[in-house]
Design an enzyme around this catalytic site. Structure first.
Site, PDB file in Angstrom:
ATOM      1  N   GLU A 163      48.419  61.086 -71.425  1.00 47.74           N
ATOM      2  CA  GLU A 163      49.058  62.068 -72.315  1.00 47.74           C
ATOM      3  C   GLU A 163      50.522  62.306 -71.984  1.00 47.74           C
ATOM      4  O   GLU A 163      51.353  62.449 -72.882  1.00 47.74           O
ATOM      5  CB  GLU A 163      48.286  63.387 -72.300  1.00 47.74           C
ATOM      6  CG  GLU A 163      46.998  63.376 -73.122  1.00 47.74           C
ATOM      7  CD  GLU A 163      45.862  62.637 -72.462  1.00 47.74           C
ATOM      8  OE1 GLU A 163      45.923  62.425 -71.227  1.00 47.74           O
ATOM      9  OE2 GLU A 163      44.905  62.242 -73.158  1.00 47.74           O
TER      10      GLU A 163
ATOM     11  N   HIS B  24      37.553  70.316 -74.878  1.00 45.24           N
ATOM     12  CA  HIS B  24      37.971  69.649 -76.103  1.00 45.24           C
ATOM     13  C   HIS B  24      38.388  70.677 -77.159  1.00 45.24           C
ATOM     14  O   HIS B  24      39.304  70.449 -77.922  1.00 45.24           O
ATOM     15  CB  HIS B  24      36.838  68.792 -76.672  1.00 45.24           C
ATOM     16  CG  HIS B  24      36.643  67.495 -75.954  1.00 45.24           C
ATOM     17  ND1 HIS B  24      36.351  67.415 -74.615  1.00 45.24           N
ATOM     18  CD2 HIS B  24      36.704  66.215 -76.407  1.00 45.24           C
ATOM     19  CE1 HIS B  24      36.242  66.141 -74.280  1.00 45.24           C
ATOM     20  NE2 HIS B  24      36.459  65.392 -75.351  1.00 45.24           N
TER      21      HIS B  24
END
Lengths: 326, 362
Positions: free
Chosen positions: A60, A129
């Site tokens: 990321e 999530h």
């Protein structure tokens, strides 16, 4: 006008902008051939090629750094963070790098990046999530944070975000991706960033909310009307930072009562900021304390108890009754 | 019990490229870069200028006339040799110590001083100067370099993006993410590790078990090399060859330069005697980049004491002039800061600006 789900509207927004501006690039993990784990970028690589829509290695911070570097070469990156629970991995590139670029360069450079990311509860994703982490972004000067609640807004706001010359966090509630369809115009249009939407007018109490909680709040409002004839005004913030305090003040001037509903845990987030601004600018309009309905201040309770953990219409209704009976 | 297999995988070592030995003699003549006499003299001029500027900056810092400053003495060969190998249109993504490279790439010296004092104009990079602001977050420049390099590639430019990181920085996740991305996308990026042996106080031996930092590039599939970072010609040669590879579409290069900083990590209270011995420092001073290159040039009749004195004088004047310019530059305002956050200042910030407008008497 076409009937689209929110995710189709989001894909359409990217397609429109990829077509219009050769500087727009879409990338992230699995966004290329696979079209994204939710298919948000479905078909875009095929249509625009691997130079415009591409997969990244699984990292990321690398995605964020790539976006910052590309924006310095005049590109307009639309970077997908696969799930917003992974934002911690890229927080430096968002908060300390992209958001500070204008300041750090005395205005010489800027980062016209959109960080898109799915988030939000009620769909039973694994741990880390679904978490609503938008509050983290609010204390980062230089960012705009958008959370749409319907297909029309999602497309118009995403196009506006891609055209914005500052970094924008664009959060897509997973539960809204395919839960309903709405009218979405073909081609280009924008919904202004920083402008709230009064989705339902009312005279007795104002609910200020955003994302999936708009729908939860509308359900509660309908029940309140049925039960006691209360007319609830519902405001969808759409942009959660900066907050459109004018629309909120106009509403509470009329209703004199306010509730803020958010999916995120209680403290220091969007709800706290809305309440603080109401205190500063609208306290004299009020006839009852402003209440907030939120998740408890705990880590996100995924899967087994998430339905109980998340704010539901019953909890919102309870708050409506509390402010009305104060 | 060890299996032979595992020993083999660990046994490969890098040998640092050296062209000029510490005594000034040419050690590796077949690697000698193609530089004419003027270029060789210019390399020396820049190293002397940087050394003298560094001494002046340290003294200005002690007088309270500069803010944050990270001394560079000892690292001139790596800094100057790297930048000298670039074209004007190539990009540099510096870290906090890499101010000389920014200045030699075009940032006016007075702006470097303004930056040190926290003035925004200090990092308002002039048009046409392709550098980023000095990076503070260790490793962030690595991932961003890959982005800039990809941008150059997508724009069809034959330019490179070069970045610097220290030995400690190679422990950061961003270091690995950035070099891995660069390899995966085969972009024109050059990563220069300035291995000065200490991450503030932590020695390289406690930083990593890796025998070299260059080998960290191997895992990412990146061409990697170790150079003597006290030898300006070796650094120049390595970076120049990396730029050629990048311009030819052959992808990124990782260069580990073995160097040393004589002074503290920064002027903000670091005391190197707490973690380094005097013997070690004097050992490294034997390898000094300026002494070695001066000897080399003198042997070719390209450098004299007069040349040296002239550059010292030139530097002192340039630093004095730059400090004067920085002193005379209008002080930054909070309202300017507020207006620099977004392209268009939103209502909530306009509101906050009012308070400071009143204070600033506008």
């Amino acid at each position: 006008m076409a009937q689209m789900t929110m995710i189709q509207a989001i894909t359409d927004a990217m397609r429109v902008e990829l077509q219009r501006d050769p500087n727009v690039l879409v990338f992230g993990e699995d966004v290329g051939k696979n079209g994204g784990v939710f298919r948000a970028t479905d078909g875009l690589q095929k249509e625009f090629g691997e130079h415009r829509v591409f997969d990244t290695p699984l990292a990321e911070s690398g995605i964020g750094g790539l976006a910052v570097g590309l924006s310095l070469q005049g590109f307009r990156p639309v970077a997908e963070i696969q799930f917003f629970g992974f934002v911690f991995e890229v927080f430096d590139e968002i908060a300390a790098q992209a958001a500070r670029m204008r300041y750090r360069s005395g205005g010489r450079y800027h980062c016209p990046i959109v960080f898109r990311s799915p988030f939000g509860g009620g769909v039973k994703t694994p741990e880390l999530h679904a978490d609503s982490l938008e509050g983290l972004m609010l204390q980062t000067p230089g960012l705009k944070v958008i959370i749409p609640s319907n297909p029309y807004d999602a497309k118009g706001l995403l196009i506006a975000a891609i055209r914005d010359n500052d970094p924008v966090i664009f959060l897509e509630h997973m539960k809204l991706y395919r839960s309903f369809r709405g009218e979405v115009p073909e081609g280009e249009y924008t919904v202004p960033i920083g402008k709230a939407n009064v989705v339902q007018e009312g005279s007795d109490v104002t609910i200020i909310t955003y994302g999936a909680m708009v729908h939860t709040s509308l359900k509660a409002a309908a029940e309140a009307e049925k039960a006691r004839g209360a007319k609830v005004e519902v405001i969808d913030l759409r942009t959660v930072w900066p907050i459109d305090i004018e629309t909120i003040l106009q509403s509470i001037q009329k209703t004199k009562r306010a509730i803020v509903v958010q999916e995120a845990p209680r403290n220091s987030g969007v709800a706290a900021e809305v309440m603080a601004q109401i205190m500063e600018k609208g306290v004299l309009y009020l006839e009852a304390p402003v209440l907030r309905v939120t998740a408890p201040e705990t880590p996100y309770a995924f899967a087994q108890i998430e339905d109980e953990w998340l704010p539901d219409p019953a909890r919102v209704l309870k708050a409506i009754n509390q402010v009305l009976d104060f | 019990m060890t299996t032979g297999l595992i020993e083999v995988s660990n046994s490969e070592k890098f040998t640092p490229l050296q062209i000029i030995a510490p005594d000034g003699k040419v050690k590796n003549s077949n690697m000698m870069p193609k530089l004419d006499d003027d270029q060789l003299r210019e390399l020396m001029r820049r190293m002397v200028f940087t050394r003298v500027w560094d001494q002046r900056a340290i003294s200005l810092n002690r007088q309270g006339r500069l803010g944050f400053y990270a001394p560079v003495a000892g690292q001139e060969a790596t800094m100057i040799g790297s930048q000298f190998a670039l074209q004007k249109e190539d990009w540099i993504l510096p870290s906090y110590r890499d101010i000389p490279q920014m200045v030699w790439h075009g940032l006016p010296l007075y702006q470097a001083f303004l930056y040190s004092r926290g003035h925004q104009h200090g990092f308002t990079i002039p048009e046409g100067v392709n550098v980023l602001m000095p990076q503070i977050i260790i490793g962030a420049q690595i991932v961003q370099t890959t982005g800039v390099a990809m941008g150059l590639k997508l724009r069809g430019k034959k330019n490179v993006a070069l970045t610097f990181i220290g030995d400690g920085g190679t422990s950061q996740g961003d270091f690995y993410e950035g070099i891995n991305f660069a390899g995966a996308y085969n972009v024109p990026a050059i990563f220069v590790i300035q291995n000065n042996r200490y991450a503030i106080s932590v020695p390289i031996e406690k930083q990593t078990k890796a025998q070299t930092l260059a080998q960290k590039g191997v895992a990412a599939g990146i061409t990697s090399i170790q150079v003597d970072g006290m030898d300006v010609l070796a650094v120049y040669k390595a970076v120049y060859d990396a730029t050629e590879r990048a311009r030819n579409g052959e992808g990124p290069t990782l260069i580990e330069a073995l160097t040393y900083r004589y002074g503290p990590h920064t002027m903000a209270g670091d005391d190197p005697t707490r973690y380094r011995t005097g013997e070690e420092a004097s050992e490294w001073e034997q390898k000094d980049p300026l002494i070695r290159f001066r000897k080399f040039l003198e042997s070719k009749g390209l450098w004299t004491k007069e040349d040296e004195d002239r550059v010292i004088e030139e530097t002192k004047n340039a630093v004095a002039e730059a400090i004067k310019q920085a002193d005379e530059y209008p002080k930054m305002k909070v309202t300017d800061l507020i207006d620099s956050v977004f392209e268009t200042t939103p209502p909530h910030l306009e509101e906050q600006k009012q308070e400071f407008l009143a204070k600033e008497g506008n």
